[in-house]
Design a protein around this motif. Structure first.
Motif, PDB file in Angstrom:
ATOM      1  N   ARG A 308      10.236   6.407  -1.308  1.00 49.91           N
ATOM      2  CA  ARG A 308      11.505   6.620  -2.005  1.00 49.91           C
ATOM      3  C   ARG A 308      12.620   5.761  -1.403  1.00 49.91           C
ATOM      4  O   ARG A 308      13.506   5.284  -2.110  1.00 49.91           O
ATOM      5  CB  ARG A 308      11.894   8.097  -1.942  1.00 49.91           C
ATOM      6  N   LEU A 309      12.576   5.582  -0.085  1.00 49.23           N
ATOM      7  CA  LEU A 309      13.564   4.730   0.573  1.00 49.23           C
ATOM      8  C   LEU A 309      13.490   3.310   0.027  1.00 49.23           C
ATOM      9  O   LEU A 309      14.525   2.678  -0.244  1.00 49.23           O
ATOM     10  CB  LEU A 309      13.332   4.735   2.085  1.00 49.23           C
ATOM     11  N   VAL A 310      12.280   2.818  -0.180  1.00 48.56           N
ATOM     12  CA  VAL A 310      12.109   1.472  -0.744  1.00 48.56           C
ATOM     13  C   VAL A 310      12.621   1.423  -2.174  1.00 48.56           C
ATOM     14  O   VAL A 310      13.306   0.479  -2.582  1.00 48.56           O
ATOM     15  CB  VAL A 310      10.627   1.061  -0.692  1.00 48.56           C
ATOM     16  N   VAL A 317      11.176  -0.923  -8.682  1.00 42.84           N
ATOM     17  CA  VAL A 317       9.986  -0.923  -7.848  1.00 42.84           C
ATOM     18  C   VAL A 317       9.350   0.464  -7.815  1.00 42.84           C
ATOM     19  O   VAL A 317      10.037   1.486  -7.867  1.00 42.84           O
ATOM     20  CB  VAL A 317      10.318  -1.380  -6.402  1.00 42.84           C
ATOM     21  N   LEU A 318       8.013   0.491  -7.783  1.00 41.37           N
ATOM     22  CA  LEU A 318       7.223   1.711  -7.575  1.00 41.37           C
ATOM     23  C   LEU A 318       6.442   1.489  -6.292  1.00 41.37           C
ATOM     24  O   LEU A 318       5.572   0.611  -6.232  1.00 41.37           O
ATOM     25  CB  LEU A 318       6.280   1.964  -8.752  1.00 41.37           C
ATOM     26  N   GLY A 333       1.006   7.968   0.193  1.00 42.29           N
ATOM     27  CA  GLY A 333       2.234   8.368  -0.474  1.00 42.29           C
ATOM     28  C   GLY A 333       2.503   7.452  -1.654  1.00 42.29           C
ATOM     29  O   GLY A 333       2.323   6.235  -1.541  1.00 42.29           O
ATOM     30  N   ALA A 334       2.910   8.038  -2.778  1.00 42.29           N
ATOM     31  CA  ALA A 334       3.238   7.257  -3.976  1.00 42.29           C
ATOM     32  C   ALA A 334       3.959   8.180  -4.959  1.00 42.29           C
ATOM     33  O   ALA A 334       3.402   8.558  -5.987  1.00 42.29           O
ATOM     34  CB  ALA A 334       1.987   6.666  -4.607  1.00 42.29           C
ATOM     35  N   PRO A 335       5.194   8.561  -4.657  1.00 44.02           N
ATOM     36  CA  PRO A 335       5.882   9.567  -5.471  1.00 44.02           C
ATOM     37  C   PRO A 335       6.183   9.138  -6.897  1.00 44.02           C
ATOM     38  O   PRO A 335       6.362  10.003  -7.764  1.00 44.02           O
ATOM     39  CB  PRO A 335       7.169   9.819  -4.691  1.00 44.02           C
ATOM     40  N   SER A 336       6.245   7.833  -7.163  1.00 44.30           N
ATOM     41  CA  SER A 336       6.641   7.370  -8.494  1.00 44.30           C
ATOM     42  C   SER A 336       5.521   6.726  -9.287  1.00 44.30           C
ATOM     43  O   SER A 336       5.672   6.495 -10.490  1.00 44.30           O
ATOM     44  CB  SER A 336       7.812   6.373  -8.372  1.00 44.30           C
TER      45      SER A 336
END
Length: 511
Positions: A308-310, A317-318, A333-336
């Motif tokens: 999420r910070l990225v 960006v995802l 991790g891959a919230p999006s």
């Protein structure tokens, strides 16, 4: 009457008639002379340089103003060709000017001419055509006004303006000016170079198009409010760069008041603060991540926060983190990312043609894929990505402190793209932070497992059972020979034996 007598009589009548005509002309001339002299005297009173030239350019009249302006007395100017005497420099070919005078009866323009002393003079020149009673062009009246000082002043003003523009364009900031109603009427070259807009498309209220959609309505509303209150303003907003990337600006607008106190102009400056904003945001993000590690949050939560910070730093960006487990990549991790896609790539085997992430982990180096649809690295995986509109993927390996690949960090986009300088800076910072977080979390988990094993061993040693202590000792010295009847103890002690390396049993105090 004979024919000869008739001819003599006719000739005599004709001669008498001719004499009468000449006499009339002389009388008319004598009567006109005072008028002409009066007109000439009037022309000598004006400060304008006036002369008359015939259709060949020969000077027929030269007034006192012409003598004063050019330094040539009338007696020296009369009979000379005007353009040769004055060495005139025309703004258009002389033939073209004369043609216009004959066709329209007049011409106006500017000439550069040379005085008798060799100095240059700039004149505003007006030419008028004179015709005879048969409407035949016979002469041109030329009236010249000395505008040398005015032209010098205009040139000095233009030079000052050019110098000012050069200074404004050299300033390492964006500079603009606006009319009292808020419409843009000037921007410096740095502004145009940054936005990629032409001057025509930048002026007026067209500057709105360069503002980030999420900031646009707020920026316009605040600017209209400033126009109403007439006060200076400042703030921050994202502006689109020529390459399509949005960057943060800090801007300031101030009014210029006229002598009556009304706003005659607005002047503004802008500074690119994107690097500072990114650094501040990344620093705050790093602090949050390290606090999560210190609080012993789960690795999934930590890696999701990293992603999420990225995504806060780069538009569109995802982000994804995959952990290396043997020769496979597991979900980190891959919230999006679409869940179906994240599940599909969970557990993929690394290799030389394993998409971006699998190849990056295999090579131990970044893999940049600008177009998933055409890149051969994605031949076996593009059917997983394209249905979710994933078109670009940049993957970078994450290394441990010993230089081993422990994970991969990926940035996905829904259009074909390649990294910019700022993208690369984000990648470098995030992969470094991810390496620290992953190693620290794995060390915590290992320590927690060790502490759990030790706690179980301590629990066993405080049972008061000599049988248990003997079994404990026997299992430390020969863990695989534990009694079949002590299955539960054997399993726990075997784990402890692995921790202590199967060596001699430590001294155990019996309470």
């Amino acid at each position: 009457m004979t024919a000869d007598n008739e001819d003599r009589q006719l000739r005599s009548v004709a001669q008498e008639h001719a004499k009468g005509i000449r006499g009339a002309r002389l009388r008319a001339g004598r009567q006109a002379e005072p008028t002409l002299r009066e007109q000439a005297n009037l022309l000598n009173l004006t400060h304008d340089a006036i002369y008359v030239r015939d259709m060949n350019g020969t000077i027929k009249y030269w007034n006192r103003g012409a003598e004063e302006l050019y330094g040539w007395p009338a007696k020296q100017a009369l009979g000379r060709v005007s353009q040769e005497l004055l060495k005139s420099i025309f703004e258009a070919p002389l033939e073209q000017i004369e043609k216009e005078v004959i066709g329209t009866g007049r011409w106006e323009g500017e000439l550069v001419q040379i005085r008798k002393d060799g100095s240059r003079v700039v004149v505003a020149s007006r030419w008028s055509l004179q015709r005879d009673e048969r409407h035949t062009p016979v002469a041109m009246l030329v009236i010249n006004n000395d505008i040398t000082k005015r032209k010098r002043a205009e040139e000095a003003a233009r030079r000052s303006e050019r110098e000012l523009r050069d200074v404004v364009n050299a300033v390492p900031a964006f500079v603009w000016s606006m009319l009292p109603d808020g419409a843009l009427d000037f921007v410096n070259e740095r502004w145009l170079e940054f936005t990629g807009l032409s001057l025509q498309h930048a002026l007026g209220w067209n500057w709105e198009a360069a503002v980030h959609p999420d900031d646009r309505s707020k920026a316009v509303a605040e600017w209209r409010a400033v126009l109403k209150n007439g006060r200076s303003s400042e703030g921050e907003m994202r502006v689109r760069r020529a390459d399509g990337e949005y960057r943060w600006w800090f801007f300031r607008n101030v009014p210029l008041l006229d002598e009556t106190g009304n706003i005659s102009k607005w002047y503004g400056t802008g500074i690119d603060i994107d690097d500072r904003k990114r650094a501040e945001s990344l620093l705050a993000g790093e602090k949050r991540i390290l606090e999560m590690v210190a609080k012993e949050d789960s690795l999934t939560e930590i890696l999701d926060s990293l992603c999420r910070l990225v995504e806060e730093q780069a538009d569109g960006v995802l982000a994804s983190m995959l952990l290396l487990d043997g020769d496979r990549l597991r979900h980190g991790g891959a919230p999006s990312l679409p869940k179906a896609y994240a599940d599909a790539i969970n557990g993929i085997v690394i290799g030389p043609l394993a998409g971006s992430c699998g190849t990056a982990a295999y090579r131990g180096e970044p893999v940049i894929v600008e177009d998933i649809a055409t890149d051969p690295l994605w031949a076996d995986y593009r059917d997983l990505a394209l249905p979710h509109s994933l078109r670009a993927c940049w993957s970078t390996p994450v290394f441990s402190s010993q230089g081993k690949v422990i994970a991969t960090f990926a940035m996905y986009f829904r259009e074909s793209r390649r990294p910019t300088r700022s993208n690369q800076e984000i990648i470098d910072q995030i992969t470094h932070l991810a390496g620290i977080a992953i190693q620290q979390k794995l060390a915590q988990e290992k320590l927690q497992r060790s502490e759990a094993y030790l706690a179980e061993a301590a629990k066993l040693t405080h049972t008061g059972s000599w049988l248990g202590i003997l079994a404990l000792k026997r299992c430390f010295t020969a863990p695989r020979k534990c009694s079949e009847s002590s299955d539960w103890i054997r399993g726990r002690i075997y784990q402890l034996a692995k921790i202590f390396g199967g060596g001699s049993i430590p001294r155990i105090a019996i309470g």
